[in-house]
Design a protein around this motif. Structure first.
Motif, PDB file in Angstrom:
ATOM      1  N   SER A 128       0.844  -1.192   0.000  1.00 17.95           N
ATOM      2  CA  SER A 128       0.000   0.000   0.000  1.00 17.95           C
ATOM      3  C   SER A 128       0.876   1.237   0.000  1.00 17.95           C
ATOM      4  O   SER A 128       1.996   1.233   0.531  1.00 17.95           O
ATOM      5  CB  SER A 128      -0.927   0.010   1.227  1.00 17.95           C
ATOM      6  N   VAL A 130       2.135   4.746   1.168  1.00 21.16           N
ATOM      7  CA  VAL A 130       2.184   5.528   2.408  1.00 21.16           C
ATOM      8  C   VAL A 130       3.012   6.767   2.121  1.00 21.16           C
ATOM      9  O   VAL A 130       4.252   6.708   2.098  1.00 21.16           O
ATOM     10  CB  VAL A 130       2.796   4.727   3.579  1.00 21.16           C
ATOM     11  N   GLU A 134       6.135   3.063  -0.114  1.00 17.89           N
ATOM     12  CA  GLU A 134       5.170   1.973  -0.095  1.00 17.89           C
ATOM     13  C   GLU A 134       5.475   1.020   1.050  1.00 17.89           C
ATOM     14  O   GLU A 134       6.643   0.727   1.340  1.00 17.89           O
ATOM     15  CB  GLU A 134       5.182   1.215  -1.433  1.00 17.89           C
ATOM     16  N   LEU A 135       4.402   0.563   1.675  1.00 16.16           N
ATOM     17  CA  LEU A 135       4.502  -0.371   2.791  1.00 16.16           C
ATOM     18  C   LEU A 135       4.214  -1.776   2.280  1.00 16.16           C
ATOM     19  O   LEU A 135       3.160  -2.025   1.689  1.00 16.16           O
ATOM     20  CB  LEU A 135       3.523   0.006   3.890  1.00 16.16           C
TER      21      LEU A 135
END
Length: 376
Positions: A128, A130, A134-135
């Motif tokens: 996702s 962030v 991206e996480l």
């Protein structure tokens, strides 16, 4: 003194072959030109394409897989990354997680654990956006005797991904940027400090056809259509788009087909087998590009997406064709050689089937086998 007083711009032109190594080369060229410090921002310029990351009619719930990676004029590594996951030595230990490329763009939330021996592997991967990064979240279990697992996933923000990798490449060359990384347009009239060129178009096309690479196809389509849009959709009396001009030269009017993307992932695309055959024959008869088309296509029983198909002696290497596959759709188009060098151009399209895809592919292979068998 190696100082650039102002912003430095990274401008993308739709190269589908740009990689981390390409950005390292670019950073090296800047270092070799004497650059050591940028007193300004790193500005990322993806303005070569429009802002649509996905094509019209692409499925919204496909997931972050490599075959439907987002599109941008500033793209790197086909807008994908590889994730390596390995079990620990002892049960209850955290899984070992690595990314390629190794970059600060990704934040890792590793909740995966090493299971007891004999437990079946069960992994879940989620990514996702962030902020500008991206996480990557990993959960589930792997037994200690399991081999490392590798997954290729798409990124959510191609431009930021490319910018982060470039900034890290500059840092490794000792080039410091004092400002932030932002997205914007390159002012006109600037001279390039350094550039990297794409691979040859032929080698890019060969990769696209052999492996049925959606990303390359979409990037090339966007490059062709950049700035052209679809004039006839809004102005029937206006100029034709590049695709419409090509189809018109073969005798097909705009109402007889629909082309909305380059990869074929959109279910809005419509054409007939006859139209596909006419396009293939037109290229085949062109002495300048016909041989390159044939060489770029997968060979039955030998390579690409046909490496495991039609491998019997009587048909192996006698078919060169491109596959096209989605849920409920299986197509095959190309060329076949019968006895006495009899040549065929064909297009086979199956739509809206509910059986397994391998059963449909078997029918296609049988059709071609029979065609070669009965050829005079």
């Amino acid at each position: 003194d190696g100082r650039l007083n102002g912003d430095i711009f990274l401008k993308g032109s739709g190269d589908p072959s740009l990689t981390t190594a390409s950005l390292e080369d670019l950073a090296f060229r800047l270092k070799s030109a004497g650059l050591t410090r940028v007193v300004g921002r790193l500005v990322l310029d993806p303005s070569g394409f429009d802002t649509a990351s996905y094509g019209p009619g692409w499925m919204w719930d496909e997931g972050p897989y490599a075959y439907n990676a987002p599109i941008s004029a500033l793209s790197v590594n086909r807008n994908t990354f590889e994730l390596g996951i390995a079990a620990g030595i002892r049960p209850t230990e955290r899984l070992r997680v690595n990314t390629r490329p190794a970059t600060g763009y990704f934040m890792i939330d590793n909740q995966g654990t090493t299971a007891f021996p004999g437990v079946k592997r069960s992994l879940r991967i989620h990514r996702s956006a962030v902020g500008d990064r991206e996480l990557i979240s990993i959960s589930g279990v792997m037994p200690p005797e399991d081999s490392p697992q590798y997954y290729v996933r798409s990124v959510a923000n191609p431009v930021r991904y490319c910018g982060c990798l470039f900034r890290e490449a500059l840092r490794r060359q000792g080039i410091v940027i004092s400002g932030r990384t932002e997205i914007g347009a390159t002012p006109s009239g600037l001279s390039p400090l350094a550039l990297v060129r794409s691979r040859s178009l032929y080698s890019i096309l060969e990769d696209m056809n052999k492996e049925s690479d959606n990303f390359i196809a979409e990037m090339l389509y966007r490059t062709i259509m950049a700035g052209a849009g679809n004039p006839s959709a809004d102005d029937p009396g206006g100029p034709l788009s590049p695709m419409e001009s090509m189809m018109a030269s073969l005798g097909f009017g705009p109402a007889s087909y629909r082309i909305v993307d380059g990869s074929g992932l959109s279910r809005y695309n419509l054409c007939s087998p006859q139209q596909l055959v006419e396009v293939l024959l037109d290229i085949y008869r062109n002495q300048a590009i016909g041989p390159e088309l044939l060489i770029s296509l997968p060979v039955a029983g030998s390579d690409g997406t046909l490496s495991q198909r039609m491998s019997e002696d009587d048909i192996r290497s006698r078919v060169r064709a491109k596959t096209g596959t989605m849920t409920g759709v299986s197509c095959l188009a190309g060329f076949a050689w019968g006895r006495r060098e009899k040549r065929y151009c064909f297009a086979i399209m199956f739509n809206n089937y509910t059986s397994r895809a391998r059963e449909i592919r078997a029918i296609q292979d049988t059709i071609l086998s029979r065609l070669i068998e009965i050829s005079p």
